[in-house]
Design an enzyme around this catalytic site. Structure first.
Site, PDB file in Angstrom:
ATOM      1  N   GLY A 187       0.834  -1.474  -0.016  1.00 17.33           N
ATOM      2  CA  GLY A 187       0.064  -0.023  -0.071  1.00 17.33           C
ATOM      3  C   GLY A 187       0.960   1.297   0.112  1.00 17.33           C
ATOM      4  O   GLY A 187       0.212   2.308   0.417  1.00 17.33           O
TER       5      GLY A 187
ATOM      6  N   HIS B  75     -14.961  14.912  12.962  1.00 20.23           N
ATOM      7  CA  HIS B  75     -14.217  14.569  11.858  1.00 20.23           C
ATOM      8  C   HIS B  75     -14.530  15.226  10.426  1.00 20.23           C
ATOM      9  O   HIS B  75     -15.678  15.988  10.463  1.00 20.23           O
ATOM     10  CB  HIS B  75     -14.608  13.230  11.365  1.00 20.23           C
ATOM     11  CG  HIS B  75     -13.937  12.176  12.386  1.00 20.23           C
ATOM     12  ND1 HIS B  75     -14.315  11.844  13.619  1.00 20.23           N
ATOM     13  CD2 HIS B  75     -12.592  11.515  12.350  1.00 20.23           C
ATOM     14  CE1 HIS B  75     -13.549  10.892  14.169  1.00 20.23           C
ATOM     15  NE2 HIS B  75     -12.489  10.757  13.396  1.00 20.23           N
TER      16      HIS B  75
ATOM     17  N   LYS C 241     -16.361  11.592   5.931  1.00 20.09           N
ATOM     18  CA  LYS C 241     -16.315  10.358   6.862  1.00 20.09           C
ATOM     19  C   LYS C 241     -17.834   9.899   6.685  1.00 20.09           C
ATOM     20  O   LYS C 241     -18.901  10.635   6.454  1.00 20.09           O
ATOM     21  CB  LYS C 241     -16.039  10.660   8.082  1.00 20.09           C
ATOM     22  CG  LYS C 241     -15.743   9.254   8.931  1.00 20.09           C
ATOM     23  CD  LYS C 241     -15.092   9.596  10.389  1.00 20.09           C
ATOM     24  CE  LYS C 241     -15.099   8.477  11.159  1.00 20.09           C
ATOM     25  NZ  LYS C 241     -14.393   7.274  10.750  1.00 20.09           N
TER      26      LYS C 241
ATOM     27  N   PHE D 230      -3.617   3.988  14.750  1.00 16.66           N
ATOM     28  CA  PHE D 230      -1.881   4.070  15.014  1.00 16.66           C
ATOM     29  C   PHE D 230      -1.521   5.314  15.903  1.00 16.66           C
ATOM     30  O   PHE D 230      -0.390   5.649  16.148  1.00 16.66           O
ATOM     31  CB  PHE D 230      -0.975   4.034  13.887  1.00 16.66           C
ATOM     32  CG  PHE D 230      -0.894   2.735  13.278  1.00 16.66           C
ATOM     33  CD1 PHE D 230      -0.185   1.655  14.124  1.00 16.66           C
ATOM     34  CD2 PHE D 230      -1.136   2.358  12.158  1.00 16.66           C
ATOM     35  CE1 PHE D 230       0.148   0.479  13.661  1.00 16.66           C
ATOM     36  CE2 PHE D 230      -0.758   1.146  11.525  1.00 16.66           C
ATOM     37  CZ  PHE D 230      -0.047   0.129  12.277  1.00 16.66           C
TER      38      PHE D 230
ATOM     39  N   MET E  49      -1.599   6.807   3.600  1.00 13.87           N
ATOM     40  CA  MET E  49      -1.032   6.440   4.670  1.00 13.87           C
ATOM     41  C   MET E  49       0.535   5.778   4.437  1.00 13.87           C
ATOM     42  O   MET E  49       1.531   5.969   5.027  1.00 13.87           O
ATOM     43  CB  MET E  49      -1.771   5.329   5.450  1.00 13.87           C
ATOM     44  CG  MET E  49      -2.844   5.893   6.309  1.00 13.87           C
ATOM     45  SD  MET E  49      -2.269   6.511   7.803  1.00 13.87           S
ATOM     46  CE  MET E  49      -1.912   5.036   8.770  1.00 13.87           C
TER      47      MET E  49
ATOM     48  N   GLY F 290      -2.332  -1.692   9.762  1.00  7.91           N
ATOM     49  CA  GLY F 290      -3.347  -0.548  10.020  1.00  7.91           C
ATOM     50  C   GLY F 290      -4.488  -0.291   9.386  1.00  7.91           C
ATOM     51  O   GLY F 290      -5.545   0.383   9.640  1.00  7.91           O
ATOM     52  N   THR F 291      -4.649  -1.351   8.318  1.00  6.50           N
ATOM     53  CA  THR F 291      -5.902  -1.595   7.445  1.00  6.50           C
ATOM     54  C   THR F 291      -7.088  -2.105   8.463  1.00  6.50           C
ATOM     55  O   THR F 291      -6.783  -3.096   9.156  1.00  6.50           O
ATOM     56  CB  THR F 291      -5.667  -2.427   6.154  1.00  6.50           C
ATOM     57  OG1 THR F 291      -4.329  -2.010   5.770  1.00  6.50           O
ATOM     58  CG2 THR F 291      -6.713  -2.251   5.360  1.00  6.50           C
TER      59      THR F 291
HETATM   60  P1  NAP Z   1      -5.570   4.832   0.423  1.00  9.64           P
HETATM   61  O1  NAP Z   1      -4.912   6.208   0.169  1.00  9.64           O
HETATM   62  O2  NAP Z   1      -6.614   4.616  -0.567  1.00  9.64           O
HETATM   63  O3  NAP Z   1      -4.265   3.834   0.185  1.00  9.64           O
HETATM   64  C1  NAP Z   1      -4.393   2.563  -0.156  1.00  9.64           C
HETATM   65  C2  NAP Z   1      -3.438   2.129  -1.175  1.00  9.64           C
HETATM   66  O4  NAP Z   1      -3.595   0.721  -1.014  1.00  9.64           O
HETATM   67  C3  NAP Z   1      -3.568   2.817  -2.272  1.00  9.64           C
HETATM   68  O5  NAP Z   1      -2.651   2.911  -2.983  1.00  9.64           O
HETATM   69  C4  NAP Z   1      -4.195   1.238  -3.126  1.00  9.64           C
HETATM   70  O6  NAP Z   1      -3.966   1.275  -4.617  1.00  9.64           O
HETATM   71  C5  NAP Z   1      -3.422   0.212  -2.510  1.00  9.64           C
HETATM   72  N1  NAP Z   1      -3.737  -1.237  -2.442  1.00  9.64           N
HETATM   73  C6  NAP Z   1      -5.000  -1.493  -2.431  1.00  9.64           C
HETATM   74  N2  NAP Z   1      -5.154  -3.031  -2.570  1.00  9.64           N
HETATM   75  C7  NAP Z   1      -3.773  -3.248  -2.653  1.00  9.64           C
HETATM   76  C8  NAP Z   1      -3.151  -4.729  -2.650  1.00  9.64           C
HETATM   77  N3  NAP Z   1      -3.874  -5.808  -2.898  1.00  9.64           N
HETATM   78  N4  NAP Z   1      -1.869  -4.653  -2.893  1.00  9.64           N
HETATM   79  C9  NAP Z   1      -1.112  -3.511  -2.673  1.00  9.64           C
HETATM   80  N5  NAP Z   1      -1.773  -2.346  -2.461  1.00  9.64           N
HETATM   81  C10 NAP Z   1      -2.906  -2.312  -2.674  1.00  9.64           C
HETATM   82  O7  NAP Z   1      -5.923   4.837   2.011  1.00  9.64           O
HETATM   83  P2  NAP Z   1      -5.220   5.469   3.166  1.00  9.64           P
HETATM   84  O8  NAP Z   1      -5.825   6.517   3.846  1.00  9.64           O
HETATM   85  O9  NAP Z   1      -3.754   5.398   2.866  1.00  9.64           O
HETATM   86  O10 NAP Z   1      -5.467   4.315   4.159  1.00  9.64           O
HETATM   87  C11 NAP Z   1      -5.004   2.814   4.109  1.00  9.64           C
HETATM   88  C12 NAP Z   1      -5.689   1.806   4.993  1.00  9.64           C
HETATM   89  O11 NAP Z   1      -5.451   2.178   6.586  1.00  9.64           O
HETATM   90  C13 NAP Z   1      -7.160   1.892   4.957  1.00  9.64           C
HETATM   91  O12 NAP Z   1      -7.906   0.937   5.211  1.00  9.64           O
HETATM   92  C14 NAP Z   1      -7.516   3.195   6.071  1.00  9.64           C
HETATM   93  O13 NAP Z   1      -8.902   2.540   6.901  1.00  9.64           O
HETATM   94  C15 NAP Z   1      -6.438   2.536   7.068  1.00  9.64           C
HETATM   95  N6  NAP Z   1      -6.138   3.693   8.168  1.00  9.64           N
HETATM   96  C16 NAP Z   1      -5.485   3.263   9.496  1.00  9.64           C
HETATM   97  C17 NAP Z   1      -5.135   4.342  10.055  1.00  9.64           C
HETATM   98  C18 NAP Z   1      -4.828   3.717  11.475  1.00  9.64           C
HETATM   99  O14 NAP Z   1      -4.248   4.247  12.385  1.00  9.64           O
HETATM  100  N7  NAP Z   1      -4.686   2.310  11.641  1.00  9.64           N
HETATM  101  C19 NAP Z   1      -5.196   5.401   9.899  1.00  9.64           C
HETATM  102  C20 NAP Z   1      -5.681   5.975   8.627  1.00  9.64           C
HETATM  103  C21 NAP Z   1      -6.333   5.104   7.834  1.00  9.64           C
HETATM  104  P3  NAP Z   1      -5.193   1.702  -5.371  1.00  9.64           P
HETATM  105  O15 NAP Z   1      -5.569   3.158  -5.067  1.00  9.64           O
HETATM  106  O16 NAP Z   1      -4.423   1.764  -6.763  1.00  9.64           O
HETATM  107  O17 NAP Z   1      -6.122   0.557  -5.325  1.00  9.64           O
END
Ligand code: NAP
Length: 266
Positions: free
Chosen positions: A9, A155, A159, A128, A14, A99-100
């Site tokens: 990712g 938020h 959201k 996190f 993130m 984190g997902t």
């Molecule tokens: P994002 O900007 O959509 O990033 C996700 C990335 O993962 C995109 O580049 C996507 O590519 C890629 N991806 C999707 N499927 C994949 C796979 N099978 N293999 C490799 N890469 C893949 O989202 P984000 O805001 O960074 O958040 C990512 C995740 O973290 C979400 O689930 C969100 O809920 C979670 N999150 C967690 C926290 C925490 O504190 N734990 C905080 C914020 C967010 P494409 O766009 O090309 O599909």
């Protein structure tokens, strides 16, 4: 010892932050990236990172593992792929730091059993942001003494869910220490439905959605002649990175699955 880290990712919001965090950390080395789209051979090819970021990209975790031998896989992808990545990483002996969000209870149980059976550490952290986790812990403690509580979470207006996962988690931690009781006047009446917020075990949760906000929460604990306010603000995704780094370090010491950052900080 340098911890070898792979990220799934890395192109995401993130993921990009995490790449920079790991590249800057003296005790970590970013050895590879897992993607599911053909976007080039190295991170530099994505045009999202400087030309000096020559970390190789793989589309297959087994190949990534045999060629770059990571200790840890950080997953910041999507609910569709996260279970598969985590399971495969454990099977390959790579410690997942996830984190997902989006695991079912059954998946969590299964991953937990696999991790313990094979003695491979795993951390799944829906939040996190260390400050947010501390806010929850402090609220949980304070609730023993000040059991009349209202949570206000705020938020950005994109959201989709309300209340936020963090507000729900806060309420559930507090509920473990607070005797269930309804708050406010027994005869109170809402002139407009929803005015008193959502009811969780008699506590009230209010969700604010406005442009300009990121992720913020206040826990208000009222007592006779006093009010305790515990507040946390995430201003940007940088707020999550110290938790990512902490988890990468901690997972190296674990031989089981830990769910929630609150369970790895003292
Ligand atoms: P994002 O900007 O959509 O990033 C996700 C990335 O993962 C995109 O580049 C996507 O590519 C890629 N991806 C999707 N499927 C994949 C796979 N099978 N293999 C490799 N890469 C893949 O989202 P984000 O805001 O960074 O958040 C990512 C995740 O973290 C979400 O689930 C969100 O809920 C979670 N999150 C967690 C926290 C925490 O504190 N734990 C905080 C914020 C967010 P494409 O766009 O090309 O599909």
């Amino acid at each position: 010892m340098t911890i070898k880290v792979a990220i799934a990712g890395a192109r995401g919001r993130m993921g990009q932050e995490a790449v920079h965090t790991i590249m800057k950390d003296q005790n970590m080395e970013l050895v590879s990236v897992l993607d599911y789209k053909e976007i080039g051979e190295t991170l530099a090819d994505t045009k999202l990172f400087p030309q000096t970021f020559t970390v190789p990209i793989f589309m297959d975790l087994t190949e990534l593992s045999s060629k770059t031998k990571p200790d840890v896989l950080v997953d910041l992808t999507s609910p569709e792929s996260v279970y598969q990545h985590t399971r495969e990483a454990l099977e390959l002996g790579i410690r997942p730091v996830v984190g997902t969000t989006g695991f079912s209870d059954e998946e969590l149980k299964e991953l937990s059993a696999y991790s313990a059976e094979h003695g491979i550490g795993c951390i799944i952290a829906p939040n996190f942001a260390i400050g947010a986790v501390l806010m929850m812990k402090f609220a949980e403690q304070a609730a023993k003494y000040l059991p009349d509580i209202e949570i206000i979470e705020m938020h950005h207006d994109q959201k989709l869910d309300a209340p936020s996962g963090t507000a729900m988690k806060t309420a559930s931690l507090i509920a473990d220490h607070r005797k269930t009781h309804n708050q406010g006047h027994p005869k109170e009446k809402e002139t407009i439905a929803g005015a008193r917020g959502a009811n969780y075990d008699g506590m009230r949760i209010h969700s604010v959605r406005l442009p300009g906000l990121v992720a913020h929460q206040q826990v208000l604990l009222g007592g006779d002649g006093q009010l305790l306010t515990i507040r946390h603000d995430s201003f940007n995704r940088g707020s999550f990175m110290s938790g990512v780094a902490l988890s990468i370090n901690k997972v190296m010491e674990l031989e089981n699955l830990v769910y929630g950052l609150e369970n790895i900080i003292d």
